[in-house]
Design a protein around this motif. Structure first.
Motif, PDB file in Angstrom:
ATOM      1  N   UNK A  22     -27.818   0.514   6.766  1.00  0.00           N
ATOM      2  CA  UNK A  22     -28.172  -0.367   7.888  1.00  0.00           C
ATOM      3  C   UNK A  22     -27.557  -1.743   7.688  1.00  0.00           C
ATOM      4  N   UNK A  23     -27.544  -2.211   6.421  1.00  0.00           N
ATOM      5  CA  UNK A  23     -26.938  -3.522   6.131  1.00  0.00           C
ATOM      6  C   UNK A  23     -25.437  -3.491   6.400  1.00  0.00           C
ATOM      7  N   UNK A  24     -24.773  -2.382   6.035  1.00  0.00           N
ATOM      8  CA  UNK A  24     -23.332  -2.261   6.325  1.00  0.00           C
ATOM      9  C   UNK A  24     -23.097  -2.263   7.825  1.00  0.00           C
ATOM     10  N   UNK A  25     -23.962  -1.549   8.559  1.00  0.00           N
ATOM     11  CA  UNK A  25     -23.850  -1.473  10.027  1.00  0.00           C
ATOM     12  C   UNK A  25     -24.066  -2.862  10.632  1.00  0.00           C
ATOM     13  N   UNK A  26     -25.055  -3.588  10.133  1.00  0.00           N
ATOM     14  CA  UNK A  26     -25.336  -4.946  10.623  1.00  0.00           C
ATOM     15  C   UNK A  26     -24.134  -5.848  10.335  1.00  0.00           C
ATOM     16  N   UNK A  27     -23.561  -5.686   9.140  1.00  0.00           N
ATOM     17  CA  UNK A  27     -22.370  -6.456   8.778  1.00  0.00           C
ATOM     18  C   UNK A  27     -21.225  -6.185   9.739  1.00  0.00           C
ATOM     19  N   UNK A  28     -20.987  -4.911  10.003  1.00  0.00           N
ATOM     20  CA  UNK A  28     -19.900  -4.544  10.919  1.00  0.00           C
ATOM     21  C   UNK A  28     -20.156  -5.130  12.306  1.00  0.00           C
ATOM     22  N   UNK A  29     -21.401  -5.025  12.776  1.00  0.00           N
ATOM     23  CA  UNK A  29     -21.747  -5.471  14.133  1.00  0.00           C
ATOM     24  C   UNK A  29     -21.651  -6.986  14.283  1.00  0.00           C
ATOM     25  N   UNK A  30     -21.710  -7.720  13.174  1.00  0.00           N
ATOM     26  CA  UNK A  30     -21.656  -9.179  13.254  1.00  0.00           C
ATOM     27  C   UNK A  30     -20.326  -9.719  12.719  1.00  0.00           C
ATOM     28  N   UNK A  31     -19.348  -8.818  12.518  1.00  0.00           N
ATOM     29  CA  UNK A  31     -18.000  -9.246  12.115  1.00  0.00           C
ATOM     30  C   UNK A  31     -17.901  -9.691  10.671  1.00  0.00           C
ATOM     31  N   UNK A  32     -18.874  -9.293   9.859  1.00  0.00           N
ATOM     32  CA  UNK A  32     -18.887  -9.711   8.447  1.00  0.00           C
ATOM     33  C   UNK A  32     -17.726  -9.055   7.691  1.00  0.00           C
ATOM     34  N   UNK A  33     -17.044  -9.841   6.872  1.00  0.00           N
ATOM     35  CA  UNK A  33     -15.935  -9.281   6.084  1.00  0.00           C
ATOM     36  C   UNK A  33     -16.131  -9.500   4.589  1.00  0.00           C
ATOM     37  N   UNK A  34     -17.088 -10.338   4.182  1.00  0.00           N
ATOM     38  CA  UNK A  34     -17.275 -10.601   2.752  1.00  0.00           C
ATOM     39  C   UNK A  34     -17.813  -9.349   2.060  1.00  0.00           C
ATOM     40  N   UNK A  35     -17.099  -8.881   1.014  1.00  0.00           N
ATOM     41  CA  UNK A  35     -17.445  -7.590   0.411  1.00  0.00           C
ATOM     42  C   UNK A  35     -18.877  -7.504  -0.114  1.00  0.00           C
ATOM     43  N   UNK A  36     -19.445  -8.636  -0.601  1.00  0.00           N
ATOM     44  CA  UNK A  36     -20.807  -8.532  -1.172  1.00  0.00           C
ATOM     45  C   UNK A  36     -21.867  -8.201  -0.124  1.00  0.00           C
ATOM     46  N   UNK A  37     -21.528  -8.408   1.173  1.00  0.00           N
ATOM     47  CA  UNK A  37     -22.473  -8.068   2.238  1.00  0.00           C
ATOM     48  C   UNK A  37     -22.270  -6.636   2.755  1.00  0.00           C
ATOM     49  N   UNK A  38     -21.213  -5.969   2.241  1.00  0.00           N
ATOM     50  CA  UNK A  38     -20.868  -4.650   2.776  1.00  0.00           C
ATOM     51  C   UNK A  38     -20.861  -3.557   1.716  1.00  0.00           C
ATOM     52  N   UNK A  39     -20.677  -3.948   0.456  1.00  0.00           N
ATOM     53  CA  UNK A  39     -20.422  -2.969  -0.591  1.00  0.00           C
ATOM     54  C   UNK A  39     -21.286  -3.281  -1.804  1.00  0.00           C
ATOM     55  N   UNK A  40     -21.991  -2.263  -2.310  1.00  0.00           N
ATOM     56  CA  UNK A  40     -22.949  -2.508  -3.379  1.00  0.00           C
ATOM     57  C   UNK A  40     -22.266  -2.961  -4.678  1.00  0.00           C
ATOM     58  N   UNK A  41     -21.121  -2.355  -4.990  1.00  0.00           N
ATOM     59  CA  UNK A  41     -20.422  -2.738  -6.227  1.00  0.00           C
ATOM     60  C   UNK A  41     -20.026  -4.212  -6.165  1.00  0.00           C
ATOM     61  N   UNK A  42     -19.515  -4.630  -5.002  1.00  0.00           N
ATOM     62  CA  UNK A  42     -19.126  -6.036  -4.835  1.00  0.00           C
ATOM     63  C   UNK A  42     -20.351  -6.937  -4.928  1.00  0.00           C
ATOM     64  N   UNK A  43     -21.486  -6.465  -4.401  1.00  0.00           N
ATOM     65  CA  UNK A  43     -22.724  -7.255  -4.467  1.00  0.00           C
ATOM     66  C   UNK A  43     -23.167  -7.418  -5.919  1.00  0.00           C
ATOM     67  N   UNK A  44     -23.097  -6.334  -6.688  1.00  0.00           N
ATOM     68  CA  UNK A  44     -23.477  -6.389  -8.107  1.00  0.00           C
ATOM     69  C   UNK A  44     -22.543  -7.328  -8.864  1.00  0.00           C
ATOM     70  N   UNK A  53     -29.686  -8.874   2.242  1.00  0.00           N
ATOM     71  CA  UNK A  53     -29.972  -8.834   3.677  1.00  0.00           C
ATOM     72  C   UNK A  53     -29.619 -10.206   4.244  1.00  0.00           C
ATOM     73  N   UNK A  54     -28.722 -10.283   5.238  1.00  0.00           N
ATOM     74  CA  UNK A  54     -28.356 -11.586   5.815  1.00  0.00           C
ATOM     75  C   UNK A  54     -29.579 -12.299   6.422  1.00  0.00           C
ATOM     76  N   UNK A  55     -29.473 -13.612   6.672  1.00  0.00           N
ATOM     77  CA  UNK A  55     -30.643 -14.423   7.041  1.00  0.00           C
ATOM     78  C   UNK A  55     -31.452 -13.946   8.251  1.00  0.00           C
ATOM     79  N   UNK A  56     -30.795 -13.319   9.234  1.00  0.00           N
ATOM     80  CA  UNK A  56     -31.546 -12.932  10.442  1.00  0.00           C
ATOM     81  C   UNK A  56     -31.873 -11.440  10.471  1.00  0.00           C
ATOM     82  N   UNK A  57     -31.472 -10.701   9.426  1.00  0.00           N
ATOM     83  CA  UNK A  57     -31.560  -9.236   9.457  1.00  0.00           C
ATOM     84  C   UNK A  57     -32.974  -8.700   9.633  1.00  0.00           C
ATOM     85  N   UNK A  58     -33.945  -9.348   8.968  1.00  0.00           N
ATOM     86  CA  UNK A  58     -35.314  -8.817   8.924  1.00  0.00           C
ATOM     87  C   UNK A  58     -35.960  -8.781  10.312  1.00  0.00           C
ATOM     88  N   UNK A  59     -35.386  -9.508  11.254  1.00  0.00           N
ATOM     89  CA  UNK A  59     -35.871  -9.470  12.643  1.00  0.00           C
ATOM     90  C   UNK A  59     -35.875  -8.027  13.173  1.00  0.00           C
TER      91      UNK A  59
END
Lengths: 152, 139
Positions: A22-44, A53-59
């Motif tokens: 869902x986070x990857x889908x939210x990232x795609x839908x909001x034009x996110x390109x930073x890998x840590x918001x899309x990929x778990x390895x990059x986040x780690x 979870x981006x700031x407005x996601x929990x809505x």
């Protein structure tokens, strides 16, 4: 007019699991390109326990559960007449993929302006994670347009 | 980019702007699914017209999510303390949005140093779609 007896009413609590997909889908839908918001390895690699979870996601939690729309239906407010007036988030702790959140909302206020042409529903939410820690608070101002009610 | 700190941030500093591609119906459909806002007024033109609108328009939370990208690009997300927006006008299909922000105050609260930011999402003509403020902790 919306009955003000609903002021103070607690809405049904919602449990919401923060999913990686869902986070990857939210990232795609909001034009996110930073890998840590899309990929778990990059986040780690960036030092996060998982994808943040981006700031407005929990809505999404109460939208998924239909909490507000069920209430509006009960209050006989047509979906086509509502607008989002304001939104506020206060952040207390990070939220990541894998967290299980509980959202508890209260109708904080209901009031009319312009002789009922516009009505305002204020919803306050508190969000806790699986450890019982409050991670964020939110306030939504929902505006209801009543085209039938004209100011005089 | 370096992380903004108390010593490097000044009142009046502008955040790097974030210019978005034109909002398409696909954008609205994807955001409806991702955000959980399935209100048909944003994705079904027939429904929107029946409700008295000219056409579908963007979910308010979409420009707010863009604004969140602006904020978390300027400072790490976990420094964000508060984020408040007012939705001022509807965003039509085809609109190209630009997110901007400026430091308006440096303050201390509860022993923490913060920057107060003034935020806006405007169309290409400079008409504000949303306006807001944020508090970001400074290192």
């Amino acid at each position: 007019m919306i009955n003000t007896k609903h002021i103070g009413r607690e809405l049904p609590p919602v449990t919401f699991e923060v999913e990686k997909g869902r986070l990857r889908f939210f990232g795609k839908a909001t034009g996110e390109t930073r890998p840590e918001y899309l990929d778990e390895t990059a986040a780690l690699d960036a030092g996060h326990p998982s994808i943040p979870a981006p700031p407005t996601f929990v809505f999404a939690a109460e939208l998924d559960a239909g909490t507000l729309f069920s209430l509006l239906e009960e209050l006989q407010v047509p979906l086509g007449h509502i607008l989002h007036g304001e939104q506020q988030f206060t952040y207390h702790a990070p939220v990541h993929a894998g967290d299980v959140l509980t959202v508890q909302s209260t109708i904080a206020d209901i009031y009319a302006k312009k002789n009922g042409e516009l009505e305002f529903v204020i919803k306050d939410s508190s969000v806790r994670n699986q450890h019982g820690h409050q991670v964020l608070e939110a306030r939504s101002v929902i505006v209801v347009r009543n085209p039938g009610e004209k100011s005089v | 980019m370096s992380i903004p700190s108390w010593d490097t941030v000044s009142v009046g500093d502008a955040l790097p702007t974030l210019a978005l591609p034109a909002i398409s119906r696909t954008t609205l459909a994807l955001f409806a699914g991702a955000s959980g806002d399935h209100n048909p007024i944003h994705i079904d033109s027939d429904f929107a017209r029946a409700a008295g609108m000219e056409d579908v328009f963007a979910q308010g939370m979409l420009p707010m999510a863009y604004l969140a990208r602006l904020l978390t690009t300027w400072a790490p997300q976990w420094q964000l303390r508060q984020f408040h927006v007012r939705f001022s006008s509807m965003t039509a299909v085809g609109t190209k949005l630009v997110c901007s922000g400026m430091v308006t105050e440096k303050l201390e609260r509860d022993g923490e140093r913060l920057a107060k930011l003034q935020l806006a999402v405007c169309d290409e003509q400079g008409v504000a779609k949303i306006k807001g403020e944020a508090l970001v902790a400074l290192t």
